[in-house]
Design a protein around this motif. Structure first.
Motif, PDB file in Angstrom:
ATOM      1  N   VAL A   1       0.830  -1.208   0.000  1.00  0.00           N
ATOM      2  CA  VAL A   1       0.000   0.000   0.000  1.00  0.00           C
ATOM      3  C   VAL A   1       0.862   1.254   0.000  1.00  0.00           C
ATOM      4  N   ARG A   2       1.955   1.240   0.708  1.00  0.00           N
ATOM      5  CA  ARG A   2       2.815   2.421   0.761  1.00  0.00           C
ATOM      6  C   ARG A   2       3.542   2.664  -0.559  1.00  0.00           C
ATOM      7  N   GLU A   3       3.831   1.606  -1.302  1.00  0.00           N
ATOM      8  CA  GLU A   3       4.619   1.755  -2.519  1.00  0.00           C
ATOM      9  C   GLU A   3       3.793   2.011  -3.769  1.00  0.00           C
ATOM     10  N   ASN A   4       2.493   1.697  -3.755  1.00  0.00           N
ATOM     11  CA  ASN A   4       1.701   1.744  -4.979  1.00  0.00           C
ATOM     12  C   ASN A   4       0.415   2.526  -4.778  1.00  0.00           C
ATOM     13  N   GLN A   5       0.049   3.301  -5.793  1.00  0.00           N
ATOM     14  CA  GLN A   5      -1.208   4.040  -5.774  1.00  0.00           C
ATOM     15  C   GLN A   5      -2.374   3.166  -6.220  1.00  0.00           C
ATOM     16  N   THR A   6      -2.135   2.279  -7.174  1.00  0.00           N
ATOM     17  CA  THR A   6      -3.174   1.388  -7.687  1.00  0.00           C
ATOM     18  C   THR A   6      -2.728  -0.054  -7.513  1.00  0.00           C
ATOM     19  N   ILE A   7      -3.567  -0.859  -6.905  1.00  0.00           N
ATOM     20  CA  ILE A   7      -3.279  -2.274  -6.664  1.00  0.00           C
ATOM     21  C   ILE A   7      -4.416  -3.080  -7.273  1.00  0.00           C
ATOM     22  N   VAL A   8      -4.079  -4.017  -8.140  1.00  0.00           N
ATOM     23  CA  VAL A   8      -5.081  -4.830  -8.831  1.00  0.00           C
ATOM     24  C   VAL A   8      -4.937  -6.271  -8.372  1.00  0.00           C
ATOM     25  N   ILE A   9      -6.039  -6.866  -7.949  1.00  0.00           N
ATOM     26  CA  ILE A   9      -6.046  -8.243  -7.467  1.00  0.00           C
ATOM     27  C   ILE A   9      -7.151  -9.025  -8.159  1.00  0.00           C
ATOM     28  N   GLU A  10      -7.165 -10.327  -7.946  1.00  0.00           N
ATOM     29  CA  GLU A  10      -8.230 -11.178  -8.469  1.00  0.00           C
ATOM     30  C   GLU A  10      -9.354 -11.298  -7.444  1.00  0.00           C
ATOM     31  N   ASP A  11     -10.571 -11.382  -7.927  1.00  0.00           N
ATOM     32  CA  ASP A  11     -11.731 -11.564  -7.060  1.00  0.00           C
ATOM     33  C   ASP A  11     -11.943 -13.059  -6.852  1.00  0.00           C
TER      34      ASP A  11
ATOM     35  N   ALA B   1      -5.616   0.406   2.213  1.00  0.00           N
ATOM     36  CA  ALA B   1      -5.700   1.279   1.038  1.00  0.00           C
ATOM     37  C   ALA B   1      -6.641   2.440   1.306  1.00  0.00           C
ATOM     38  N   ASP B   2      -7.710   2.191   2.038  1.00  0.00           N
ATOM     39  CA  ASP B   2      -8.627   3.266   2.399  1.00  0.00           C
ATOM     40  C   ASP B   2      -7.948   4.270   3.329  1.00  0.00           C
ATOM     41  N   TRP B   3      -7.122   3.774   4.238  1.00  0.00           N
ATOM     42  CA  TRP B   3      -6.386   4.665   5.133  1.00  0.00           C
ATOM     43  C   TRP B   3      -5.445   5.591   4.357  1.00  0.00           C
ATOM     44  N   TYR B   4      -4.716   5.021   3.410  1.00  0.00           N
ATOM     45  CA  TYR B   4      -3.664   5.767   2.726  1.00  0.00           C
ATOM     46  C   TYR B   4      -4.144   6.426   1.428  1.00  0.00           C
ATOM     47  N   GLY B   5      -5.423   6.329   1.111  1.00  0.00           N
ATOM     48  CA  GLY B   5      -5.937   6.954  -0.094  1.00  0.00           C
ATOM     49  C   GLY B   5      -5.527   6.247  -1.370  1.00  0.00           C
ATOM     50  N   ARG B   6      -5.382   4.931  -1.323  1.00  0.00           N
ATOM     51  CA  ARG B   6      -5.003   4.145  -2.492  1.00  0.00           C
ATOM     52  C   ARG B   6      -6.249   3.529  -3.143  1.00  0.00           C
ATOM     53  N   GLU B   7      -6.058   2.967  -4.325  1.00  0.00           N
ATOM     54  CA  GLU B   7      -7.158   2.355  -5.071  1.00  0.00           C
ATOM     55  C   GLU B   7      -6.891   0.859  -5.219  1.00  0.00           C
ATOM     56  N   VAL B   8      -7.853   0.052  -4.821  1.00  0.00           N
ATOM     57  CA  VAL B   8      -7.774  -1.393  -4.992  1.00  0.00           C
ATOM     58  C   VAL B   8      -8.847  -1.818  -5.992  1.00  0.00           C
ATOM     59  N   ILE B   9      -8.434  -2.493  -7.049  1.00  0.00           N
ATOM     60  CA  ILE B   9      -9.340  -2.937  -8.104  1.00  0.00           C
ATOM     61  C   ILE B   9      -9.344  -4.465  -8.112  1.00  0.00           C
ATOM     62  N   ALA B  10     -10.528  -5.047  -8.081  1.00  0.00           N
ATOM     63  CA  ALA B  10     -10.666  -6.502  -8.123  1.00  0.00           C
ATOM     64  C   ALA B  10     -11.113  -6.920  -9.527  1.00  0.00           C
ATOM     65  N   VAL B  11     -10.305  -7.733 -10.180  1.00  0.00           N
ATOM     66  CA  VAL B  11     -10.601  -8.233 -11.518  1.00  0.00           C
ATOM     67  C   VAL B  11     -11.513  -9.452 -11.401  1.00  0.00           C
ATOM     68  N   ASP B  12     -12.458  -9.571 -12.300  1.00  0.00           N
ATOM     69  CA  ASP B  12     -13.417 -10.673 -12.277  1.00  0.00           C
ATOM     70  C   ASP B  12     -12.698 -12.019 -12.241  1.00  0.00           C
ATOM     71  N   ARG B  13     -13.221 -12.931 -11.442  1.00  0.00           N
ATOM     72  CA  ARG B  13     -12.569 -14.227 -11.251  1.00  0.00           C
ATOM     73  C   ARG B  13     -12.504 -15.054 -12.537  1.00  0.00           C
ATOM     74  N   TRP B  14     -13.357 -14.750 -13.513  1.00  0.00           N
ATOM     75  CA  TRP B  14     -13.381 -15.517 -14.759  1.00  0.00           C
ATOM     76  C   TRP B  14     -12.441 -14.940 -15.808  1.00  0.00           C
ATOM     77  N   TYR B  15     -11.758 -13.864 -15.496  1.00  0.00           N
ATOM     78  CA  TYR B  15     -10.826 -13.298 -16.461  1.00  0.00           C
ATOM     79  C   TYR B  15      -9.660 -14.270 -16.675  1.00  0.00           C
ATOM     80  N   PRO B  16      -9.358 -14.657 -17.941  1.00  0.00           N
ATOM     81  CA  PRO B  16      -8.336 -15.702 -18.202  1.00  0.00           C
ATOM     82  C   PRO B  16      -6.920 -15.161 -18.106  1.00  0.00           C
ATOM     83  N   SER B  17      -6.518 -14.742 -16.929  1.00  0.00           N
ATOM     84  CA  SER B  17      -5.205 -14.106 -16.776  1.00  0.00           C
ATOM     85  C   SER B  17      -4.053 -15.064 -17.058  1.00  0.00           C
TER      86      SER B  17
END
Length: 404
Positions: free
Chosen positions: A265-275, A307-323
């Motif tokens: 969270v401290r190093e990144n403004q946007t963090i993208v994870i899988e749902d 992320a809410d504390w530090y003003g960051r953005e967390v995006i959850a990618v749909d679990r069916w996305y064929p990453s």
């Protein structure tokens, strides 16, 4: 560099060692809290089942006053009234979550299985010069101050609990100020078992496998417990040993996740994870133990509130996305990708590490969602043509974003 600050409510948990008198008082309080919660739940359930009548917090508070005047429940007057009122408020919250379809119908608290805790508000404790004294007690609690409270902070709520391993814990809810230093980085995260996390930068975070490290000790303690006679003092001692092993595993896991999520969270403004749907994934009996030990859900929870504390953005990618099946270089979609395939070569000639490629695709999909609201769930047409389902952006939109 400029920085902003944000005021948040933050809980600080410490271990303490009560005197025999304090331990007895807290044990009585835990029992009364559990009893009041169960009585109120039974009254609300009966009122709706028999008379279709809704009972709210005010009605249960009036019931509590009446219960204290009866001969059978007169002992409720011996403990502080604040934890009892807080138990009724917690029941009200449980009903609100049920009606909002966020949780199941409230259940009764068990003497053996439910968490032993009592919540005190400002009228039921005194905090002065780093000494905390609870209602109905003459002496302050012997707290091990492993870290200081924020400067000038005064607790608004104090929660005392005892875990299954017999440790006494106190949690102080205080106002804290979080410095929100801007960060320009963005990272995609692929969760796994061989590596706990794989980042889009190519970094792999090793899986500590906390449960596996203590598996032999845990098995030995559980075998010893199974040989003890039910209801005996020796069985209680053996159960405590099992609980201590579990507590050791839980503490190490929580500490590792806290350090990891704080760093991300401290190093990144946007963090993208899988749902990920961990609840469904643990139905695989071959991997259930390893998935539970990885604690992906706990990792996501920590990541989101920090992320809410530090003003960051967390995006959850749909679990069916064929990453894993999608080439991060040319966008081609592979037909199959079994779990045992850790490296593969795309028809464009690019050799991929399965996890690094997935993390890069997750990041690209998350940035597309952040930029223009693209969907990340693969559509049937795109699956047949071998193209990703992420909306393609005009060249100017992604200017400055590194090519993955």
């Amino acid at each position: 560099m400029w920085a902003m600050s944000r005021a948040v409510k933050r809980a600080f948990k410490y271990r303490f060692y009560p005197s025999p008198e304090q331990a007895a008082e807290l044990a009585r309080t835990f029992g009364c809290v559990r009893l009041v919660y169960n009585l109120a739940l039974a009254a609300r359930t009966e009122a709706w089942t028999l008379r279709q009548e809704r009972v709210n917090y005010n009605a249960t508070s009036a019931m509590l006053t009446a219960w204290k005047k009866t001969e059978e429940l007169a002992f409720l007057n011996e403990v502080s009234s604040v934890p009892l009122q807080q138990a009724l408020r917690h029941l009200q919250v449980a009903y609100m979550n049920f009606f909002a379809k966020r949780a199941k119908y409230p259940t009764f608290k068990s003497k053996k299985k439910s968490r032993k805790s009592a919540e005190y508000t400002t009228s039921a404790f005194r905090y002065r010069d780093g000494r905390l004294t609870l209602a109905k007690m003459d002496q302050p609690l012997d707290i091990v101050w492993s870290r200081p409270l924020p400067d000038g902070a005064t607790p608004s709520t104090v929660t005392v609990s005892q875990d299954a391993a017999g440790r006494w814990l106190v949690s102080l809810l205080c106002d804290d100020v979080i410095e929100q230093v801007p960060a320009s980085g963005s990272v995609g995260i692929d969760a796994g078992l061989d590596s706990l996390l794989t980042l889009s930068t190519g970094e792999k975070v090793a899986n500590p496998k906390h449960e596996r490290r203590d598996r032999a000790r845990l098995a030995r303690a559980q075998r010893n417990l199974s040989k003890k006679e039910k209801g005996s003092a020796n069985r209680a001692k053996a159960r405590l040993k099992v609980a201590r092993v579990h507590a050791r595993i839980t503490d190490r896991r929580r500490d590792h996740l806290h350090k990891l999520t704080t760093r991300l969270v401290r190093e990144n403004q946007t963090i993208v994870i899988e749902d990920l749907t961990v609840r469904n994934m643990v139905k695989n009996h071959t991997l259930a133990r390893a998935i539970s030990d990885a604690a992906w859900r706990q990792f996501r929870t920590m990541l989101e509130y920090k992320a809410d504390w530090y003003g960051r953005e967390v995006i959850a990618v749909d679990r069916w996305y064929p990453s894993s099946k999608l080439c991060s270089a040319c966008g081609a979609l592979a037909d199959k990708m079994p779990l045992n395939v850790r490296t593969w070569t795309c028809r464009c000639g690019t050799v991929h590490d399965r996890d690094v490629n997935a993390a890069r695709n997750i990041l690209a999909a998350g940035l597309a969602v952040s930029a223009c609201g693209a969907g990340v769930r693969p559509q049937r047409e795109s699956s047949r043509t071998g193209r990703p389902a992420v909306k393609q952006e005009p060249p100017g939109v992604t200017q400055g974003i590194p090519v993955l």
